[in-house]
Design an enzyme around this catalytic site. Structure first.
Site, short mmCIF file in Angstrom:
data_model
loop_
_atom_site.label_atom_id
_atom_site.label_comp_id
_atom_site.label_asym_id
_atom_site.label_seq_id
_atom_site.Cartn_x
_atom_site.Cartn_y
_atom_site.Cartn_z
CB SER A 85 -0.96 -0.04 1.19
OG SER A 85 -2.02 0.88 1.04
CG ASP A 176 -1.61 16.47 15.36
OD1 ASP A 176 -2.82 16.14 15.29
OD2 ASP A 176 -1.10 16.96 16.37
CG HIS A 235 -5.65 -2.61 0.66
ND1 HIS A 235 -4.91 -2.42 -0.48
CD2 HIS A 235 -5.16 -1.74 1.59
CE1 HIS A 235 -4.00 -1.47 -0.27
NE2 HIS A 235 -4.13 -1.05 0.98
#
Length: 255
Positions: A85, A176, A235
């Site tokens: 991925s 973040d 996936h």
């Protein structure tokens, strides 16, 4: 950026493993046990993941440079490189920018294209846990269930929970930094030209990440790619069909 990594040691060309978004080297433990019987394996925590440092910027050139620097520190001139991925896009970028370092490339269920897949629900679930620090994993799962329906995805995200100073659970990922630069994560890999070394692209039969419609893009960047489909896999093909995944890699790496 000094990336945390797990190194089994051993002689010969190593297999370097790069996880996907919200993953870590820990996700590959069962596979590493098998691979280390015959070769050296290095599983990496990419920036803002696992035990690696947090730093702004999730662009693929920066992430590939992190891995390149790790290979320098370990005095590794050439490796077999596996990425799943997001880690697959990091691997493609490194292979394009430093092809002499990548003897063989394995890309698991990702294509060198920009994706529109949204992780909005996942970000909302993780922020909800952040706002209400849970005492245990059961409570964390209950909070995330309000945003993420699939239990397997919640379990995967929960691998990133660690016990904090206040005895509650908190995220170890740089949430973040990841959310701020998410646009770069779904973008195309960096680098120019094609990687012409031996390449295996594995895709899950039930995954929509590497459909037939994107194969021309794969072939333009990875012209030597052999495309192989893992039956009855989505996936997370290495977790859903571990034996088939192992067998596919073994066939490719035996050549």
């Amino acid at each position: 950026m000094e990336l945390h990594h797990v190194d089994t040691g051993g002689a010969g060309r190593p297999l370097v493993v790069l996880h996907g978004l919200f993953g870590s080297a820990d996700n590959w433990r069962s596979h590493i046990k098998r691979w280390q019987e015959s070769r050296r394996v290095i599983a990496v925590d990419l920036r803002n993941h696992g035990k690696s440092p947090h730093q702004s910027g999730m662009g693929y050139a920066a992430q590939a440079a992190d891995v390149d620097a790790l290979l320098d520190r370990l005095a590794i001139d050439s490796c077999d490189l596996l990425g799943h991925s997001m880690g697959g896009k990091v691997a493609i970028t490194l292979a394009r920018q430093s092809p002499e370092r990548v003897a063989r490339l394995i890309v698991a269920d990702i294509a060198p294209i920009a994706y529109e897949h949204g992780h909005e629900a996942i970000f909302k679930a993780m922020r909800a846990v952040e706002r209400q620090p849970p005492a245990d994993r059961k409570e964390a799962d209950r909070i995330m269930a309000g945003f993420v329906e699939t239990p397997a995805i919640r379990q995967f995200l929960a691998t990133n929970l660690v016990r904090g100073e206040n005895a509650t659970l908190e995220w170890r990922v740089g949430l973040d930094e990841i959310e701020d630069d998410y646009a770069h994560i779904v973008a195309v890999p960096d680098g120019s030209g094609a990687y012409t070394g031996p390449t295996l692209v594995l895709r899950g039969e039930r995954s929509d990440y590497v459909g037939d419609d994107v194969l021309p893009a794969v072939e333009s960047v990875l012209p030597e790619a052999r495309i192989e489909t893992i039956p009855d896999a989505g996936h997370w093909l290495h977790a859903e069909q571990p034996e088939a995944f192992q067998e596919a890699l073994a066939r490719f790496l035996a050549v």
